[in-house]
Design an enzyme around this catalytic site. Sequence first.
Site, PDB file in Angstrom:
ATOM      1  N   HIS A 398       0.813  -1.218   0.000  1.00  0.00           N
ATOM      2  CA  HIS A 398       0.000   0.000   0.000  1.00  0.00           C
ATOM      3  C   HIS A 398       0.849   1.271   0.000  1.00  0.00           C
ATOM      4  CE1 HIS A 398      -3.761   1.927  -0.088  1.00  0.00           C
ATOM      5  NE2 HIS A 398      -4.434   1.128   0.720  1.00  0.00           N
ATOM      6  N   ARG A 399       2.147   1.142   0.208  1.00  0.00           N
ATOM      7  CA  ARG A 399       3.034   2.304   0.080  1.00  0.00           C
ATOM      8  C   ARG A 399       3.227   2.673  -1.382  1.00  0.00           C
ATOM      9  NH1 ARG A 399       8.257  -0.019   2.904  1.00  0.00           N
ATOM     10  NH2 ARG A 399       7.699  -1.625   1.374  1.00  0.00           N
TER      11      ARG A 399
END
Length: 428
Positions: A398-399
Site C-alpha cells: 500500500h506504500r
Amino acid sequence: MVEVKLHDIGEGMTEADINTFLVNIGDRVKADDPLVEVQTDKMTAEIPAPKSGVVKQFLVQPGETVTVGTTILIIEESSSGDTHQIQENTKFTKNHQHQDNTAVTNVHQTQESTTVTRTHQPNEYSTVAKKTKRILASPYTRKIARDHQVNIELISGSGVAGRITDEDVYAYIQSLETQKPIENIKPIKETPPLITTKKNTIPFRGRRKQIAKKMTQSLYTIPHCTHFEEIDVTNLIQFRQELKEKKIQISATAYFIKALSIALKEFPIFNARLNEDQEEIELISEHHIGIAVDTEEGLIVPVIKHAEQKSLKQIHLEMKELTEKALNDQLTVKDITGGTFTISNVGPLGGSLGATPIIQHPQVALVSFHKTKKMPVVTDDDQIVIRSIMNVSMSFDHRVADGATAVKFTNRLAELIQNPKMLLLELV
C-alpha cells in the site's frame, strides 16, 4: 590459510543452516570441490572450495544457523612446492588466544589423531578430527536419509565412485525394518503404573525456519492490502478442452502467467521495487514471475524469467520443468532468484475460497488463484446461466499503489482470462 565463509547464494539471503560437512579434517581438496551442504529458505546448496589445499579446521557445527560472512572452515592453501609437506602435516593443533592476550600453546602432532584445543573464549568451537571416508551423495539423497533418521555414513554406495543413491538409502531402511532384535525379558517388581504423556515435536529449522524469518520480515516491512475478485473461467476451460482434443496441452497456470504479464505491461507499478533510501520506485520492464510450489520441505518459489517474451507453450514447458525440479529438490540459485512478481495457484488443492497472501519482499504484489466452482450467474439480459467462477486474491504494497489501481489491474486480468483467445493476439 584460507577462510571459507558463507556467501550469499540467493537473493536476499542473510543466513543458512549447516546441514553436513562433505569433507573431513586432513582431506586434500581442489578448487571448486564441495565442502559443506547448507540449507536456506529456498534451497539446499553446497559451498565449494575457493582454492586447493588441506582442510584444517571446522569453525561451526552441523545443525547450526550462521549468518552470511561467517567463517565455516579453514583451508591451508597448497602449492606445487609444498605438496609433500602438506601430506606429511595434516595433523595439527591450534590454540586461540584469550581476550586478555594470554597465549596458550599446546600443539601435539601425531599420526593417529588430531586435536584442536582452545581457551575458554565464548562463541568458539573445538574440533576433534577423525578420519572417515568422504560421503558421496546428492542433497536430495541426504535429505531422504535425514527424514528417516538414518546415518548415511553407514550406507554402502552402489553408484559411480561409491556414490550413495536414493535406492541405496531405501534398501538400507528396508533392511533395518526386517531386523527383529531379541529382547531379554526379566521379571520386574510390580509397581504402580506411571502416567506419562508423549510429546510430539517437529524440528523448527532448515527451510521451515528460513521461510518463517522471510515471511516475518515481509509482513513487518510491507503494509499489506488484499483485494478480492471473482473471475469467470468458463471460456478458458472450454478453450483448453478444444486444444486438448487437438493434442495441445497447456496448463491453466500458463494462461494466468501470460495474462498477468500483459496486465503488468499496462500497470507496471505492480512489477516494481520500492527504494526508500533513494526515495524512488523502480519500475521493472522484465517480468520474472515466481511460481509458489508446495514441497515436503515447505514452500519454494522458482522463477520463470522474461515471461513477457515467451509464448504460452514456452511458459507451460518451463513451468513444468521448474515444478519437477522443485519437488525433487534440484533447483539451482539461478532458478529461484530475480523474481519481480509472484503467483500462487492453490485452486487445484480444493477448498480454498480466498486468502491474504504475504508478498515476497522486496516485490510489491502477489496474486493467488483459488477454488473454481460452478455457480448460477445473471447475464446482462437477465438470464440465469451456470458458469465456472474462480476466486482471486491480490495482496499489494500500500506504500506503492492504491486500492483503485489494484481494482483496475484485476479487472484487466479478469478480462484477459475470461477471453483466453485474446492472449493469442500477443505474438509471443
